[in-house]
Write a protein that holds these residues in place. Sequence first.
Motif, PDB file in Angstrom:
ATOM      1  N   GLU A 180     -48.467 -22.836 -18.157  1.00  0.00           N
ATOM      2  CA  GLU A 180     -48.396 -22.084 -16.906  1.00  0.00           C
ATOM      3  C   GLU A 180     -48.574 -23.004 -15.705  1.00  0.00           C
ATOM      4  OE1 GLU A 180     -47.495 -19.088 -16.058  1.00  0.00           O
ATOM      5  OE2 GLU A 180     -47.019 -18.662 -18.154  1.00  0.00           O
ATOM      6  N   ALA A 181     -49.520 -23.950 -15.809  1.00  0.00           N
ATOM      7  CA  ALA A 181     -49.739 -24.898 -14.720  1.00  0.00           C
ATOM      8  C   ALA A 181     -48.520 -25.794 -14.533  1.00  0.00           C
ATOM      9  CB  ALA A 181     -50.980 -25.740 -15.005  1.00  0.00           C
ATOM     10  N   ALA A 182     -47.903 -26.180 -15.635  1.00  0.00           N
ATOM     11  CA  ALA A 182     -46.711 -27.033 -15.554  1.00  0.00           C
ATOM     12  C   ALA A 182     -45.552 -26.296 -14.899  1.00  0.00           C
ATOM     13  CB  ALA A 182     -46.322 -27.508 -16.954  1.00  0.00           C
ATOM     14  N   ILE A 183     -45.371 -25.022 -15.261  1.00  0.00           N
ATOM     15  CA  ILE A 183     -44.287 -24.227 -14.684  1.00  0.00           C
ATOM     16  C   ILE A 183     -44.512 -24.029 -13.185  1.00  0.00           C
ATOM     17  CG2 ILE A 183     -43.274 -21.917 -14.647  1.00  0.00           C
ATOM     18  CD1 ILE A 183     -43.691 -21.909 -17.738  1.00  0.00           C
ATOM     19  N   ALA A 184     -45.751 -23.781 -12.810  1.00  0.00           N
ATOM     20  CA  ALA A 184     -46.063 -23.618 -11.385  1.00  0.00           C
ATOM     21  C   ALA A 184     -45.760 -24.907 -10.621  1.00  0.00           C
ATOM     22  CB  ALA A 184     -47.537 -23.233 -11.218  1.00  0.00           C
ATOM     23  N   HIS A 185     -46.027 -26.048 -11.261  1.00  0.00           N
ATOM     24  CA  HIS A 185     -45.748 -27.347 -10.627  1.00  0.00           C
ATOM     25  C   HIS A 185     -44.243 -27.537 -10.433  1.00  0.00           C
ATOM     26  CE1 HIS A 185     -46.531 -31.572  -9.611  1.00  0.00           C
ATOM     27  NE2 HIS A 185     -45.493 -31.879 -10.378  1.00  0.00           N
ATOM     28  N   VAL A 186     -43.452 -27.171 -11.431  1.00  0.00           N
ATOM     29  CA  VAL A 186     -41.989 -27.275 -11.315  1.00  0.00           C
ATOM     30  C   VAL A 186     -41.492 -26.424 -10.162  1.00  0.00           C
ATOM     31  CG1 VAL A 186     -39.795 -26.776 -12.451  1.00  0.00           C
ATOM     32  CG2 VAL A 186     -41.625 -27.878 -13.736  1.00  0.00           C
ATOM     33  N   ARG A 187     -41.999 -25.206 -10.062  1.00  0.00           N
ATOM     34  CA  ARG A 187     -41.573 -24.314  -8.977  1.00  0.00           C
ATOM     35  C   ARG A 187     -41.962 -24.899  -7.611  1.00  0.00           C
ATOM     36  NH1 ARG A 187     -43.118 -19.416 -12.432  1.00  0.00           N
ATOM     37  NH2 ARG A 187     -41.081 -18.582 -13.084  1.00  0.00           N
ATOM     38  N   ARG A 188     -43.132 -25.492  -7.551  1.00  0.00           N
ATOM     39  CA  ARG A 188     -43.629 -26.050  -6.285  1.00  0.00           C
ATOM     40  C   ARG A 188     -42.837 -27.286  -5.866  1.00  0.00           C
ATOM     41  NH1 ARG A 188     -48.398 -25.739  -7.749  1.00  0.00           N
ATOM     42  NH2 ARG A 188     -48.698 -27.832  -8.576  1.00  0.00           N
ATOM     43  N   GLU A 189     -42.512 -28.168  -6.849  1.00  0.00           N
ATOM     44  CA  GLU A 189     -41.843 -29.434  -6.545  1.00  0.00           C
ATOM     45  C   GLU A 189     -40.344 -29.273  -6.342  1.00  0.00           C
ATOM     46  OE1 GLU A 189     -43.168 -32.641  -6.169  1.00  0.00           O
ATOM     47  OE2 GLU A 189     -45.057 -31.517  -6.049  1.00  0.00           O
ATOM     48  N   GLY A 190     -39.753 -28.302  -7.040  1.00  0.00           N
ATOM     49  CA  GLY A 190     -38.306 -28.131  -6.948  1.00  0.00           C
ATOM     50  C   GLY A 190     -37.550 -29.093  -7.853  1.00  0.00           C
ATOM     51  N   ALA A 191     -36.243 -29.101  -7.712  1.00  0.00           N
ATOM     52  CA  ALA A 191     -35.376 -29.918  -8.568  1.00  0.00           C
ATOM     53  C   ALA A 191     -34.487 -30.810  -7.696  1.00  0.00           C
ATOM     54  CB  ALA A 191     -34.529 -29.011  -9.460  1.00  0.00           C
ATOM     55  N   PRO A 192     -33.931 -31.892  -8.274  1.00  0.00           N
ATOM     56  CA  PRO A 192     -34.059 -32.305  -9.665  1.00  0.00           C
ATOM     57  C   PRO A 192     -35.463 -32.806  -9.989  1.00  0.00           C
ATOM     58  CG  PRO A 192     -32.932 -34.007  -8.412  1.00  0.00           C
ATOM     59  CD  PRO A 192     -33.098 -32.841  -7.486  1.00  0.00           C
TER      60      PRO A 192
END
Length: 423
Positions: free
Chosen positions: A127-139
Amino acid sequence: MRVLLVGSGGREHALAWAISASPLLETLWCAPGNPGIAEHATCVPIPATDIAGLVRFARDHAVDLVVPGPEAPLVAGLADACAREGIACFGPSGPAARLEGSKAFAKEVCLAAGVPTARASVFDDAEAAIAHVRREGAPIVVKADGLAAGKGVTVAATVEEGIAAVEAAMRARVHGEAGARILIEECLAGEEVSFFALCDGTHAVAFGSAQDHKRVGEGETGPNTGGMGAYSPTPRFDREAERRAIETIVTPVLAEMKRRGSPFVGVLFCGLMLTDTGPKVLEFNVRFGDPECQVLMLRLMDDLLVAMRAACDGMLDRFSVRLGPEAALGVVLAARGYPGTPEGGTEIRGIEQAAALPGVTIFHAGTRREGNRLLAAGGRVLTVCATGADLAEARSRAYAAVDRIDWAGGFCRRDIGWRALSR
């Protein structure tokens, strides 16, 4: 010298080919080997991960040097077990092999040593990792922390892809326990280079560079693989760049590992991204790459056995490695279904005719013999290599050899070397 080579892939076939050319070699064994390696060594049926069995064989046969090919036995402590028996091993101890065994540890070492690398965060919770992905964006880049056979990295072009990679690693455990912890890194822009250095714990010498082609499809499309082809030398990484990499990356890492009480002996594979601000470390491996090893061995002008022994004896300050001016290019022939579930047991014909072409050398990886028939027995099955006066000639020769091989169950990328040749 009496040598035990460990492994069964294309990399190990290339190492056997190079070691067997040494005038110092008395006997070469390989555990477990493959049909191609059997042309250069006596194959013994000991799995590469059977540490006790390997050391027992080395002791009983008065082996002078053990040469591990793959990373798994090194991370499992093969070099440590050899040391307890007084047997030289060209490879790092288990604690030093954590440079590949744990990407989080490698990142920690880079930061402590002041080595430029991608900014990253480590996660044990999905869950923490997914929240980090959402916060940082892509790529964004998602990496399994542990060993994942070269398939644990996802370069996500969208947030959705990044979240899917986190869930695949941490929840579905597609990489097993290797994905229980992950790293999420910034996505660096630039060109990737594989740079290799021989290390004796204190000193390092350059062993050349190569460029791998990780994705299964042409134009760098599809999922990551263990590598679909490689070439050497790399146009953007000359001898001066190698010297700087030794000075700014390898030597500081060796000093940090020595400070931690785990001197690094063996070959350090630096996966680098050539960014606008200079090379940055993507990852470390603690062995030769596959298929990079195949093309590097074809260019090697020195005695590989002497170089390995010098590393084990702490004498690399008196040594250098010479690679020839010719280019080398290798094309991986893989079984249909790879990098998923490969189709096994299909017959391969025409290898002898292909290998007879000018400049061509073919290394076996996932093959087995059944009487006079050669059958596919893995994902990456052959590496078809060629040398040439330049990369264009090497590529032309390699694909001419590929076209001589009759294997309906296999496929390859048709664009190996595209980046260098498109300049």
